[in-house]
Design a protein around this motif. Structure first.
Motif, PDB file in Angstrom:
ATOM      1  N   ASP A  32       0.830  -1.207   0.000  1.00 56.97           N
ATOM      2  CA  ASP A  32       0.000   0.000   0.000  1.00 56.97           C
ATOM      3  C   ASP A  32       0.863   1.255   0.000  1.00 56.97           C
ATOM      4  O   ASP A  32       0.565   2.228  -0.702  1.00 56.97           O
ATOM      5  N   PHE A  33       1.921   1.234   0.798  1.00 55.44           N
ATOM      6  CA  PHE A  33       2.835   2.367   0.864  1.00 55.44           C
ATOM      7  C   PHE A  33       3.465   2.627  -0.505  1.00 55.44           C
ATOM      8  O   PHE A  33       3.529   3.763  -0.966  1.00 55.44           O
ATOM      9  N   LEU A  34       3.913   1.560  -1.176  1.00 55.00           N
ATOM     10  CA  LEU A  34       4.519   1.731  -2.498  1.00 55.00           C
ATOM     11  C   LEU A  34       3.517   2.261  -3.515  1.00 55.00           C
ATOM     12  O   LEU A  34       3.861   3.098  -4.354  1.00 55.00           O
ATOM     13  N   MET A  35       2.276   1.811  -3.437  1.00 54.47           N
ATOM     14  CA  MET A  35       1.253   2.307  -4.358  1.00 54.47           C
ATOM     15  C   MET A  35       0.991   3.793  -4.138  1.00 54.47           C
ATOM     16  O   MET A  35       0.890   4.561  -5.094  1.00 54.47           O
ATOM     17  N   ARG A  36       0.896   4.211  -2.877  1.00 54.86           N
ATOM     18  CA  ARG A  36       0.689   5.640  -2.584  1.00 54.86           C
ATOM     19  C   ARG A  36       1.887   6.465  -3.033  1.00 54.86           C
ATOM     20  O   ARG A  36       1.729   7.568  -3.556  1.00 54.86           O
ATOM     21  N   THR A  37       3.081   5.927  -2.839  1.00 61.82           N
ATOM     22  CA  THR A  37       4.289   6.638  -3.237  1.00 61.82           C
ATOM     23  C   THR A  37       4.351   6.782  -4.750  1.00 61.82           C
ATOM     24  O   THR A  37       4.704   7.843  -5.268  1.00 61.82           O
ATOM     25  N   ARG A  38       4.007   5.724  -5.482  1.00 65.49           N
ATOM     26  CA  ARG A  38       3.984   5.802  -6.954  1.00 65.49           C
ATOM     27  C   ARG A  38       2.973   6.833  -7.429  1.00 65.49           C
ATOM     28  O   ARG A  38       3.226   7.581  -8.359  1.00 65.49           O
ATOM     29  N   CYS A  65      10.426   5.729 -10.019  1.00 61.11           N
ATOM     30  CA  CYS A  65       9.751   4.863  -9.042  1.00 61.11           C
ATOM     31  C   CYS A  65      10.519   3.558  -8.844  1.00 61.11           C
ATOM     32  O   CYS A  65      10.636   3.061  -7.721  1.00 61.11           O
ATOM     33  N   ASN A  66      11.043   3.020  -9.928  1.00 59.40           N
ATOM     34  CA  ASN A  66      11.836   1.791  -9.822  1.00 59.40           C
ATOM     35  C   ASN A  66      13.118   2.028  -9.033  1.00 59.40           C
ATOM     36  O   ASN A  66      13.514   1.197  -8.213  1.00 59.40           O
ATOM     37  N   LEU A  67      13.777   3.163  -9.286  1.00 54.77           N
ATOM     38  CA  LEU A  67      14.971   3.511  -8.519  1.00 54.77           C
ATOM     39  C   LEU A  67      14.617   3.632  -7.040  1.00 54.77           C
ATOM     40  O   LEU A  67      15.314   3.104  -6.175  1.00 54.77           O
ATOM     41  N   TYR A  68      13.528   4.319  -6.751  1.00 55.92           N
ATOM     42  CA  TYR A  68      13.067   4.492  -5.373  1.00 55.92           C
ATOM     43  C   TYR A  68      12.866   3.125  -4.699  1.00 55.92           C
ATOM     44  O   TYR A  68      13.352   2.901  -3.597  1.00 55.92           O
ATOM     45  N   GLN A  69      12.171   2.226  -5.393  1.00 61.28           N
ATOM     46  CA  GLN A  69      11.907   0.916  -4.806  1.00 61.28           C
ATOM     47  C   GLN A  69      13.200   0.135  -4.607  1.00 61.28           C
ATOM     48  O   GLN A  69      13.378  -0.531  -3.584  1.00 61.28           O
ATOM     49  N   ASP A  70      14.122   0.210  -5.557  1.00 55.56           N
ATOM     50  CA  ASP A  70      15.408  -0.467  -5.392  1.00 55.56           C
ATOM     51  C   ASP A  70      16.159   0.069  -4.178  1.00 55.56           C
ATOM     52  O   ASP A  70      16.748  -0.695  -3.417  1.00 55.56           O
TER      53      ASP A  70
END
Length: 128
Positions: free
Chosen positions: A24-30, A51-56
């Motif tokens: 949920d946090f990643l979805m809101r961040t995206r 977003c991919n860099l952020y998640q990595d």
């Protein structure tokens, strides 16, 4: 172990809740990244790469930045890698003008410790 089997079930439930919260946090961040990126005139492709860099970075070991600040850093890095060539002050001003709050990108405060991840996004190791 107290309760034996019950401990395992409880642990599994906590683990699933943690994974759901993270998702949920990643979805809101995206979504926030897409809102900021579109306001800055960035393409969906650039926003998705940020977003991919952020998640990595979050999966590896997040730098000592707030989640919002880290996303601003990632947008700034990827936008500049794709020819935006704006200063941190310009980026901050655009965000402040459009959202009322301007977060200054500060990737240089942490980027040297994450060169291996950033290299992938700079096309040096098959990234972009």
């Amino acid at each position: 172990l107290r309760g034996g089997r019950g401990v395992t079930a409880d642990h599994t439930q906590r683990s699933e809740r943690t994974q759901d919260t993270y998702r949920d946090f990643l979805m809101r961040t995206r979504k926030a990244a897409h809102d900021m990126g579109k306001a800055l005139g960035l393409s969906s492709d650039i926003i998705d790469k940020a977003c991919n860099l952020y998640q990595d970075l979050m999966d590896y070991h997040p730098p000592s930045r707030s989640p919002h600040g880290l996303m601003v850093d990632c947008l700034y890095i990827i936008a500049n890698e794709h020819g935006a060539h704006c200063t941190t002050r310009q980026f901050q001003k655009e965000l402040r003008d459009r959202f009322g709050v301007g977060t200054e990108p500060r990737p240089f405060a942490w980027a040297d410790r994450y060169g291996d991840i950033l290299a992938c996004y700079r096309g040096k190791e098959g990234g972009l």
